[in-house]
Design a protein around this motif. Structure first.
Motif, mmCIF file in Angstrom:
data_model
loop_
_atom_site.group_PDB
_atom_site.id
_atom_site.type_symbol
_atom_site.label_atom_id
_atom_site.label_comp_id
_atom_site.label_asym_id
_atom_site.label_seq_id
_atom_site.Cartn_x
_atom_site.Cartn_y
_atom_site.Cartn_z
ATOM 1 N N LYS A 32 0.635 -1.219 -0.297
ATOM 2 C CA LYS A 32 -0.175 -0.311 0.063
ATOM 3 C C LYS A 32 0.744 0.975 -0.376
ATOM 4 N N ARG A 33 1.974 1.248 0.543
ATOM 5 C CA ARG A 33 3.015 2.416 0.935
ATOM 6 C C ARG A 33 3.389 2.728 -0.569
ATOM 7 N N LYS A 34 3.787 1.297 -1.576
ATOM 8 C CA LYS A 34 4.986 1.686 -2.760
ATOM 9 C C LYS A 34 3.553 2.066 -2.771
ATOM 10 N N ARG A 35 2.003 1.773 -3.136
ATOM 11 C CA ARG A 35 1.206 2.343 -3.910
ATOM 12 C C ARG A 35 1.718 3.793 -4.198
ATOM 13 N N GLN A 36 1.325 4.072 -2.701
ATOM 14 C CA GLN A 36 0.905 5.131 -2.246
ATOM 15 C C GLN A 36 1.836 6.540 -3.406
ATOM 16 N N ARG A 37 3.284 5.810 -2.731
ATOM 17 C CA ARG A 37 4.243 6.671 -3.029
ATOM 18 C C ARG A 37 4.463 7.091 -4.708
ATOM 19 N N ALA A 38 4.139 6.200 -5.103
ATOM 20 C CA ALA A 38 3.878 5.712 -6.709
ATOM 21 C C ALA A 38 2.737 6.634 -7.670
ATOM 22 N N GLU A 39 1.594 6.822 -6.418
ATOM 23 C CA GLU A 39 0.595 7.772 -6.860
ATOM 24 C C GLU A 39 1.030 9.329 -6.834
ATOM 25 N N ASP A 40 1.628 9.310 -5.945
ATOM 26 C CA ASP A 40 2.195 10.775 -4.832
ATOM 27 C C ASP A 40 3.166 11.328 -6.518
ATOM 28 N N GLY A 41 3.348 10.438 -6.948
ATOM 29 C CA GLY A 41 4.819 10.708 -7.838
ATOM 30 C C GLY A 41 3.963 11.200 -8.988
ATOM 31 N N GLU A 42 3.220 10.533 -9.468
ATOM 32 C CA GLU A 42 2.373 10.445 -10.546
ATOM 33 C C GLU A 42 1.540 11.904 -10.981
ATOM 34 N N ASN A 43 1.473 12.461 -9.298
ATOM 35 C CA ASN A 43 0.526 13.339 -9.113
ATOM 36 C C ASN A 43 1.610 14.540 -9.421
ATOM 37 N N ARG A 44 2.546 14.680 -8.266
ATOM 38 C CA ARG A 44 4.112 15.776 -8.615
ATOM 39 C C ARG A 44 4.129 16.290 -10.610
ATOM 40 N N ARG A 45 4.627 14.609 -10.693
ATOM 41 C CA ARG A 45 5.043 14.747 -12.377
ATOM 42 C C ARG A 45 4.112 16.090 -12.895
ATOM 43 N N ARG A 46 2.729 14.838 -12.864
ATOM 44 C CA ARG A 46 1.618 15.991 -13.589
ATOM 45 C C ARG A 46 0.851 17.892 -12.653
ATOM 46 N N GLU A 47 1.547 17.696 -11.719
ATOM 47 C CA GLU A 47 1.055 19.562 -11.481
ATOM 48 C C GLU A 47 2.733 19.995 -12.051
ATOM 49 N N TRP A 48 3.337 19.204 -11.944
ATOM 50 C CA TRP A 48 5.182 20.063 -12.239
ATOM 51 C C TRP A 48 4.710 19.903 -13.720
ATOM 52 N N LYS A 49 3.844 19.523 -14.761
ATOM 53 C CA LYS A 49 4.287 19.544 -16.708
ATOM 54 C C LYS A 49 2.688 20.274 -16.275
ATOM 55 N N GLU A 50 1.680 20.700 -15.436
ATOM 56 C CA GLU A 50 0.740 21.264 -15.999
ATOM 57 C C GLU A 50 1.444 22.958 -15.021
ATOM 58 N N ARG A 51 2.488 23.394 -14.290
ATOM 59 C CA ARG A 51 2.751 24.207 -13.826
ATOM 60 C C ARG A 51 4.138 25.016 -15.227
ATOM 61 N N TYR A 52 4.716 24.367 -15.774
ATOM 62 C CA TYR A 52 5.998 24.590 -16.383
ATOM 63 C C TYR A 52 5.922 24.361 -17.463
ATOM 64 N N GLY A 53 5.012 23.446 -18.438
ATOM 65 C CA GLY A 53 5.075 23.028 -19.255
ATOM 66 C C GLY A 53 5.421 24.068 -20.665
ATOM 67 N N ASN A 54 4.634 24.706 -20.348
ATOM 68 C CA ASN A 54 5.199 26.108 -20.923
ATOM 69 C C ASN A 54 5.885 26.818 -21.228
ATOM 70 N N GLN A 55 6.467 27.216 -20.003
ATOM 71 C CA GLN A 55 7.451 27.554 -19.553
ATOM 72 C C GLN A 55 8.315 26.721 -20.616
ATOM 73 N N ARG A 56 8.481 25.519 -20.255
ATOM 74 C CA ARG A 56 9.783 25.164 -20.775
ATOM 75 C C ARG A 56 9.321 24.800 -22.714
ATOM 76 N N GLU A 57 8.102 24.943 -22.774
ATOM 77 C CA GLU A 57 8.409 25.335 -24.629
ATOM 78 C C GLU A 57 9.097 26.848 -24.435
ATOM 79 N N GLU A 58 8.387 27.414 -23.817
ATOM 80 C CA GLU A 58 9.464 29.256 -24.638
ATOM 81 C C GLU A 58 10.403 29.339 -24.660
ATOM 82 N N PHE A 59 11.208 28.258 -22.908
ATOM 83 C CA PHE A 59 12.559 28.127 -23.376
ATOM 84 C C PHE A 59 13.329 27.456 -24.439
ATOM 85 N N ARG A 60 12.569 26.563 -24.843
ATOM 86 C CA ARG A 60 13.265 25.307 -25.732
ATOM 87 C C ARG A 60 13.144 26.599 -27.241
ATOM 88 N N ASN A 61 12.541 27.544 -27.486
ATOM 89 C CA ASN A 61 11.561 28.070 -28.619
ATOM 90 C C ASN A 61 13.189 29.132 -28.405
#
Length: 698
Positions: A587-616
């Motif tokens: 259960k702890r393994k699954r919780q950590r995997a779910e938390d990591g997925e949520n953090r990656r999703r939030e990071w992508k939503e927060r910095y996705g546009n900035q990363r594209e602008e920076f790459r351009n």
């Protein structure tokens, strides 16, 4: 209507057998011969169970015609008080009584042919073909000839045992001074021998199922007991899972050694390639990287394994891979069951009456979950109604079990009639209520089959015979179950006909026999079996039910060292605690995997546009830099960024262009645990979580 009822049941039974085979077998990976043999065996056995009530009603109608000696006529429905033929009753005057055809009446000549084809096909399967196919599918041979040879050798003792039993009965009949056995009587002897063996096993399985099935539903209403038992299963399954992984590693090591020793131009290389194709994909890739195909073999310098040892290794690979895959799937299913039971235990005391899951399902909810099976409905079902439903079902099944035990001990008494099922059928026979007779026969025989067949599905002989759902049953177990069904179903149906007093060999009544018993022949050829074994042996079911109720078999296995679930055992408590810890860890393994997925999703939503602008922007600057390389530098400042300038500086610029923005306030640990600056912004959180993860996986 009669032909339509028979055809409909034939089609429905086929899809029922196909559904069960799909649940336990694997259509994509298993051999077509194995699937066809198992499907045919299950289909024929289920046909006997479903068609037998039609044979009973047809026989009752024929007996009515014989008793009244009148020409059968279709009922004329009066305009009052009657709605269908089953509700109409014969006149009180016996001389003018009329016999009414049942709605599922089957014309003469059809049922004997049908039973003859079904019975003898199933017997050929269980005594001849399925044992041979079972050994053929389990064989590790690399050719059809080698597999056939192995199957014949393994079945020599098997066929010899049954030949000895049949010969003994044949000698008994031959030395009897009054008997001159004919071909029909020889058939009866063979059928009697098969049914005697089946009845011996039938009583054992039936005595266990009559007690265990009602008790399992009663225990299903006790969520605490069910959760503790699930922890116990988790501990045992984890031990089996670890053993399967270790066994697979050992077998793969043997395969690796053989693969490295036998080169590409060796005569046995085709056998090695066949073994490699049965290995998991990751092992195949690992072994393929270590092969040196350019090396030739030398018979004088190296010793190579023989073909017999490769056959044995092939068989071990098939068994190890099947067992490993089965334990992996079973562990995931058991984990889901344990998490669901823990959710039920947490939601029972909820005041909002909304069922909350610890881990929401990965798939999006469908229309049924959104509009019908809402969280409120789910709470009432899982925490309140399901418990009472299981208790009510357990009480009903207990009453059925008591009725079966009483009838098994008294079915031989015809005056007075003591068998409860015979009483019910005879009461309906007086009123010509054929629909009730068919429903009563079907429910009774279905309950008997459920008690017997469920025991077959639950029984486990170490790891050689094990029916595992979710497509995890191997070919050996599938065919072995087909053999058991074909051997258990005929004596079970004969036992049912004896319970309702429609087997003249046991009831000793001059009545019209059913088409099924006419195919079986007269059991009076072997009187000591018909008048002794068939009557008194089923009474042992009382002893078996008592032993099952007090779990004597479970206690004996526990004393012998086989871990069984017993609430008053210290070993059981230790395994329960171990299983609880395993579930908590997963259960702890699954919780950590779910938390990591949520953090990656939030990071992508927060910095996705900035990363594209920076790459351009970085790509635009890189183009300008490349353009400046084509122009000769005019001064020292331009020479710094020219192609002929410092290479280290240009590499640093290119690496910085691909860098991603960092957010030191984000709750994301540094991926480099050796960086001394990693604890500056995370407060040592990564190191602590990293150490806890290591200890959790130990």
């Amino acid at each position: 209507m009669s032909g339509a009822a028979l055809a409909l049941e034939i089609v429905v039974v086929f899809f029922l057998a196909l559904f069960l085979l799909h649940r336990y077998g694997d259509f994509r990976k298993q051999q077509r011969m194995v699937l066809f043999g198992t499907l045919l065996a299950w289909y024929l056995c289920f046909l006997i169970v479903f068609i037998l009530p039609l044979d009973v009603t047809t026989t009752i109608y024929k007996q009515c015609v014989i008793d009244h000696q009148t020409t059968p006529a279709e009922p004329t429905l009066p305009s009052t008080n009657h709605t269908h033929a089953n509700a109409s009753k014969p006149p009180a005057d016996g001389s003018a009584a009329m016999c009414y055809k049942p709605w599922s009446y089957i014309p003469d000549g059809i049922m004997p042919v049908f039973w003859r084809v079904v019975y003898w096909t199933s017997q050929c399967l269980t005594w001849l073909l399925l044992p041979f196919m079972q050994s053929y599918a389990r064989s590790g041979g690399f050719s059809i000839t080698g597999k056939i040879k192995t199957a014949l050798i393994e079945n020599a003792i098997y066929y010899g045992t049954y030949l000895l039993l049949f010969s003994s009965l044949l000698i008994y009949v031959a030395i009897h001074p009054e008997w001159r056995p004919s071909w029909h009587e020889l058939q009866t002897i063979g059928i009697t021998a098969a049914n005697t063996w089946g009845l011996f096993l039938l009583v054992l399985l039936l005595g266990y199922g009559l007690v265990e099935i009602p008790r399992s539903y009663w225990n299903a209403a006790r969520h605490g007991h069910l959760l503790v038992k699930t922890y116990f299963k988790a501990s045992k399954l984890m031990t089996e899972k670890a053993d399967a992984e270790e066994n697979l590693e050992d077998v793969m090591e043997e395969v690796r050694k053989v693969s490295e020793s036998i080169k590409y131009n060796h005569p046995l290389r085709k056998c090695v390639d066949t073994i490699l194709r049965k290995c998991p994909v990751d092992y195949q890739e690992k072994m393929g990287r270590n092969m040196d195909d350019y090396e030739d073999f030398d018979d004088k310098q190296n010793t190579y394994p023989s073909e017999r040892s490769l056959v044995k290794l092939h068989k071990q690979v098939i068994y190890a891979v099947q067992r490993h895959n089965r334990t992996q799937v079973q562990w995931q299913i058991l984990l889901q069951e344990a998490l669901h039971l823990e959710d039920v235990a947490k939601n029972e005391n909820s005041s909002c009456h909304q069922f909350v899951h610890s881990f929401p399902p990965s798939d999006p909810p469908g229309w049924f979950s959104r509009y019908v099976y809402t969280p409120t409905i789910e709470w009432y079902w899982e925490c309140l109604l399901k418990r009472w439903f299981h208790r009510l079902l357990s009480v009903v099944l207990t009453l059925f079990s008591v009725a079966v035990v009483w009838s098994e001990c008294t079915f031989f008494s015809t005056t007075p009639v003591l068998s409860l099922f015979a009483v019910f059928i005879q009461l309906a026979e007086r009123d010509y209520n054929y629909l009730y007779i068919q429903m009563a026969c079907f429910v009774t025989i279905f309950f008997l089959c459920t008690c017997v067949y469920s025991t077959v599905f639950r029984i486990r002989v170490f790891n050689y015979y094990y029916l595992a759902p979710h497509h995890q049953t191997d070919a050996y177990s599938l065919q072995f179950s087909g053999m058991l069904f074909c051997r258990l179903t005929p004596p079970l149906c004969l036992n049912f006909l004896g319970l309702i007093h429609m087997d003249s060999a046991i009831s000793h009544q001059q009545k019209a026999p059913t088409a099924y018993t006419s195919i079986m022949g007269s059991m009076r050829v072997l009187s000591f079996i018909a008048n002794g074994f068939y009557i008194y042996y089923p009474m042992l079911i009382v002893i078996l039910c008592v032993a099952t109720y007090f779990s004597l078999g479970t206690r004996c296995l526990n004393l012998l060292g086989f871990q069984q679930f017993m609430g008053d055992s210290e070993m059981t408590s230790d395994l329960i605690d171990e299983g609880k810890e395993l579930i908590r860890r997963e259960k702890r393994k699954r919780q950590r995997a779910e938390d990591g997925e949520n953090r990656r999703r939030e990071w992508k939503e927060r910095y996705g546009n900035q990363r594209e602008e920076f790459r351009n922007r970085s790509s635009h600057e890189m183009k300008e830099t490349n353009y400046s390389d084509t122009v000769p530098p005019t001064n020292a400042r331009q020479a710094k960024f020219s192609r002929g300038g410092t290479r280290a500086e240009r590499d640093r610029v290119e690496l910085l262009q691909d860098a991603e923005p960092l957010d030191f306030n984000a709750d994301i640990p540094n991926e480099d645990p050796l960086d001394p600056e990693s604890n500056r912004h995370t407060g040592g959180r990564y190191l602590s979580m990293s150490s806890s993860r290591i200890f959790d996986d130990v």
